[in-house]
Design a protein around this motif. Structure first.
Motif, short mmCIF file in Angstrom:
data_model
loop_
_atom_site.label_atom_id
_atom_site.label_comp_id
_atom_site.label_asym_id
_atom_site.label_seq_id
_atom_site.Cartn_x
_atom_site.Cartn_y
_atom_site.Cartn_z
N ALA A 234 0.83 -1.20 0.00
CA ALA A 234 0.00 0.00 0.00
C ALA A 234 0.87 1.25 0.00
N ALA A 235 1.96 1.22 0.74
CA ALA A 235 2.86 2.38 0.78
C ALA A 235 3.43 2.68 -0.60
N ARG A 236 3.65 1.67 -1.40
CA ARG A 236 4.14 1.90 -2.78
C ARG A 236 3.16 2.78 -3.56
N LEU A 237 1.87 2.63 -3.25
CA LEU A 237 0.86 3.45 -3.92
C LEU A 237 0.73 4.83 -3.30
N ASN A 238 1.04 4.92 -2.00
CA ASN A 238 0.76 6.15 -1.25
C ASN A 238 1.92 7.13 -1.21
N VAL A 239 3.14 6.68 -1.42
CA VAL A 239 4.31 7.53 -1.22
C VAL A 239 5.04 7.70 -2.56
N HIS A 240 4.97 8.89 -3.09
CA HIS A 240 5.65 9.15 -4.36
C HIS A 240 5.82 10.66 -4.51
#
Length: 335
Positions: A234-240
């Motif tokens: 989920a963090a891969r989707l949320n942090v960019h």
């Protein structure tokens, strides 16, 4: 470790309420945890699914085939170890229904204190049970896949969520339905001049890391470390941002961090199951000290009553409390 529910799960086979699977059968085991003992004659091939890194590593070390997510289709049987999170339990049962062959058996077990009786009744309303047995302070129940309707209903009742204005989460993750109040306090207490290589230990689904990206203009790298595989995904989707973060599925208490950082932020867990376990946070503090460059800074949040000051004194040159509210304190330390 779910020692009692693990015993409950295999009890129907020991009691001969369920026949032992064929030796050539393929069995899916969702939510598998270390420490289970197979009944005598239970020789079928097990494919274990466990996304919590410490459990994953322990199961691997015991010689089992284990993946953090489900792989494959057409299993002859599925075992589901239920835990405390209703949504996660229902999603796992939906996954079992989708992965077993038509007519395949699905056996579920969990502790009575974790709401397994309510889960049993809910599933019975969707897919009539063939039987159930109480044992070891828990209950096991079983049923067969008869179609896709039950899985679809369970999926529809437990959708992925969006919280805090855009963060994607899912049932079972820490603070999946809201931004954690401790993490909010830590984020609000961070200095605006963080720079260099930064890490978020115990990153969860990425709230703190996203805050660091927004507040700090001089980052050269941002790394997220998390033991929960699904939370990290989920963090891969949320942090960019302009800086592309790096993501590490790791058990910080037992696996070494190879990189060195100018600053680390963290909101460490302090529970193991229902029991408070401040030793987890103490271990995270020591891991952070080892991963910081000389002069590097740690910023962490903890419940006010947790006695982390002693381990901070042992692991860092100095430390101080920089914020607190009615529940939490924010601590800063320099290596």
């Amino acid at each position: 470790m779910a020692a009692e529910p693990l015993k409950t799960l295999f009890y129907p086979f020991e009691a001969e309420a369920l026949p032992l699977p064929r030796k050539d059968a393929r069995l899916l085991f969702l939510g598998a945890e270390p420490g289970f003992r197979l009944p005598v004659g239970f020789d079928a091939a097990l494919h274990l699914v466990q996304g919590f890194r410490p459990h994953f590593r322990a199961l691997q070390a015991s010689g089992y085939t284990v993946t953090p997510r489900v792989e494959g289709q057409g299993y002859d049987m599925a075992l589901v170890l239920a835990g405390r999170h209703r949504g996660q339990n229902e999603v796992r049962i939906a996954e079992a229904l989708e992965r077993v062959a038509p007519g395949g058996l699905i056996a579920v077990a969990g502790g009575k204190d974790d709401g397994t009786d309510s889960l049993r009744k809910r599933i019975n309303a969707l897919a009539p049970l063939e039987g159930h047995l109480p044992k070891h302070h828990g209950v096991a129940f079983w049923f067969r896949r008869a179609g896709t309707e039950a899985a679809e209903t369970l999926r529809a009742g437990n959708p992925d969520l969006v919280v805090g204005g855009g963060f994607k989460t899912a049932p079972g993750m820490f603070s999946f339905d809201r931004i954690d109040a401790g993490s909010k306090l830590l984020a609000a207490s961070l200095p605006d001049n963080l720079k260099g290589n930064i890490a978020d230990f115990c990153a969860g689904w990425g709230y703190l890391a996203a805050e660091v990206l927004q507040r700090s203009q001089s980052l050269t790298a941002l790394d997220l470390y998390e033991a929960d595989f699904e939370a990290l995904e989920a963090a891969r989707l949320n942090v960019h941002d302009a800086i592309e973060p790096r993501f590490f599925w790791i058990d910080l208490l037992t696996e070494a961090v190879e990189r060195r950082y100018d600053a680390i932020v963290m909101n460490p867990p302090f529970h193991s199951g229902r029991a408070a376990e401040p030793g987890i946070g103490a271990g995270m503090i020591r891991a952070a000290s080892k991963a910081l460059k000389p002069g590097g800074r740690l910023f962490m949040v903890a419940n006010r009553q947790l006695p982390y000051e002693q381990v901070l004194s042992e692991a860092f040159a100095n430390h101080t409390e920089i914020a607190r509210d009615g529940m939490f304190k924010v601590l800063s330390a320099r290596r």
